[in-house]
Design a protein around this motif. Structure first.
Motif, PDB file in Angstrom:
ATOM      1  N   LYS A 103      42.983  28.479 -70.856  1.00  0.00           N
ATOM      2  CA  LYS A 103      42.560  28.539 -69.457  1.00  0.00           C
ATOM      3  C   LYS A 103      43.321  27.508 -68.627  1.00  0.00           C
ATOM      4  O   LYS A 103      43.766  27.794 -67.515  1.00  0.00           O
ATOM      5  CB  LYS A 103      41.058  28.284 -69.340  1.00  0.00           C
ATOM      6  N   SER A 106      46.869  28.571 -68.107  1.00  0.00           N
ATOM      7  CA  SER A 106      46.893  29.670 -67.142  1.00  0.00           C
ATOM      8  C   SER A 106      46.746  29.141 -65.717  1.00  0.00           C
ATOM      9  O   SER A 106      47.461  29.576 -64.811  1.00  0.00           O
ATOM     10  CB  SER A 106      45.763  30.652 -67.456  1.00  0.00           C
ATOM     11  N   ARG A 107      45.827  28.192 -65.502  1.00  0.00           N
ATOM     12  CA  ARG A 107      45.641  27.600 -64.175  1.00  0.00           C
ATOM     13  C   ARG A 107      46.914  26.886 -63.714  1.00  0.00           C
ATOM     14  O   ARG A 107      47.322  27.003 -62.571  1.00  0.00           O
ATOM     15  CB  ARG A 107      44.470  26.616 -64.184  1.00  0.00           C
ATOM     16  N   GLU A 108      47.541  26.140 -64.615  1.00  0.00           N
ATOM     17  CA  GLU A 108      48.762  25.419 -64.270  1.00  0.00           C
ATOM     18  C   GLU A 108      49.876  26.379 -63.874  1.00  0.00           C
ATOM     19  O   GLU A 108      50.602  26.141 -62.917  1.00  0.00           O
ATOM     20  CB  GLU A 108      49.229  24.550 -65.439  1.00  0.00           C
ATOM     21  N   ARG A 109      49.998  27.470 -64.607  1.00  0.00           N
ATOM     22  CA  ARG A 109      51.049  28.439 -64.302  1.00  0.00           C
ATOM     23  C   ARG A 109      50.798  29.106 -62.961  1.00  0.00           C
ATOM     24  O   ARG A 109      51.708  29.285 -62.176  1.00  0.00           O
ATOM     25  CB  ARG A 109      51.140  29.494 -65.406  1.00  0.00           C
ATOM     26  N   LYS A 110      49.559  29.474 -62.699  1.00  0.00           N
ATOM     27  CA  LYS A 110      49.245  30.112 -61.423  1.00  0.00           C
ATOM     28  C   LYS A 110      49.497  29.151 -60.281  1.00  0.00           C
ATOM     29  O   LYS A 110      50.037  29.526 -59.253  1.00  0.00           O
ATOM     30  CB  LYS A 110      47.793  30.594 -61.404  1.00  0.00           C
ATOM     31  N   GLY A 111      49.107  27.893 -60.454  1.00  0.00           N
ATOM     32  CA  GLY A 111      49.348  26.886 -59.426  1.00  0.00           C
ATOM     33  C   GLY A 111      50.824  26.686 -59.191  1.00  0.00           C
ATOM     34  O   GLY A 111      51.270  26.532 -58.063  1.00  0.00           O
ATOM     35  N   PHE A 113      53.164  28.912 -59.573  1.00  0.00           N
ATOM     36  CA  PHE A 113      53.682  30.060 -58.837  1.00  0.00           C
ATOM     37  C   PHE A 113      53.337  29.950 -57.360  1.00  0.00           C
ATOM     38  O   PHE A 113      54.141  30.262 -56.503  1.00  0.00           O
ATOM     39  CB  PHE A 113      53.128  31.371 -59.402  1.00  0.00           C
ATOM     40  N   LYS A 114      52.107  29.497 -57.081  1.00  0.00           N
ATOM     41  CA  LYS A 114      51.701  29.356 -55.680  1.00  0.00           C
ATOM     42  C   LYS A 114      52.551  28.305 -54.978  1.00  0.00           C
ATOM     43  O   LYS A 114      52.986  28.497 -53.844  1.00  0.00           O
ATOM     44  CB  LYS A 114      50.220  28.988 -55.590  1.00  0.00           C
ATOM     45  N   ASP A 115      52.795  27.178 -55.650  1.00  0.00           N
ATOM     46  CA  ASP A 115      53.629  26.126 -55.063  1.00  0.00           C
ATOM     47  C   ASP A 115      55.044  26.630 -54.809  1.00  0.00           C
ATOM     48  O   ASP A 115      55.638  26.350 -53.768  1.00  0.00           O
ATOM     49  CB  ASP A 115      53.673  24.896 -55.973  1.00  0.00           C
ATOM     50  N   THR A 116      55.571  27.388 -55.752  1.00  0.00           N
ATOM     51  CA  THR A 116      56.918  27.927 -55.586  1.00  0.00           C
ATOM     52  C   THR A 116      56.961  28.887 -54.406  1.00  0.00           C
ATOM     53  O   THR A 116      57.884  28.844 -53.591  1.00  0.00           O
ATOM     54  CB  THR A 116      57.371  28.650 -56.874  1.00  0.00           C
TER      55      THR A 116
END
Length: 150
Positions: A103, A106-111, A113-116
């Motif tokens: 989890k 997954s949160r780190e990856r989603k974050g 992507f949002k930052d990018t």
């Protein structure tokens, strides 16, 4: 005149110090993935494997390098290994920790992507082609769009 490396290779051959290898037999076979992990029950030596033709097909076997020791079909060994893997069950605490780690990743990856996406958004600029420049060069609208995007 020969180079030094060739000289020493020839000297090793003359002195009988060369280990002959046959690349045909040294390749790893994907269907014998337990090779070198299984041991002979008689002498403890690592088992190797090889295919054997017979009865209308090719069958892989694991066997000991010592003649007359053990030999058995690879598919049977693989089935037993899979059964053994199913007997392993992690403790509940370990399983819960693993779920939390997944989890978190997954949160780190989603974050990320949002930052990018946020960093890319401000860089967008509206396309304002200079039509007079393109008309003077004889370009069509389609060519103008391609050049503007590039």
């Amino acid at each position: 005149m020969i180079d030094e490396a060739t000289f020493y290779r020839v000297q090793n051959v003359l002195d009988g110090r060369v280990i002959k290898t046959n690349p045909k037999y040294s390749k790893k076979r994907e269907d014998l993935y337990l090779r070198d992990f299984l041991k002979c029950p008689i002498c403890g030596r690592k088992l190797t494997g090889s295919p054997s033709k017979g009865n209308g097909g090719v069958y892989s076997y694991y066997h000991c390098g010592n003649s007359g020791h053990t030999s058995f079909r690879a598919d049977e060994a693989h089935n037993e290994f899979i059964k053994l893997l199913y007997t392993f069950k992690p403790k509940q605490e370990v399983a819960d920790l693993y779920v939390e780690i997944l989890k978190d990743v997954s949160r780190e990856r989603k974050g990320g992507f949002k930052d990018t996406a946020k960093s890319i958004t401000p860089q967008k600029k509206p396309l304002k082609p200079n039509l007079s420049l393109y008309k003077t060069n004889g370009l069509t609208v389609k060519q103008m769009i391609v050049i503007t995007i590039l």
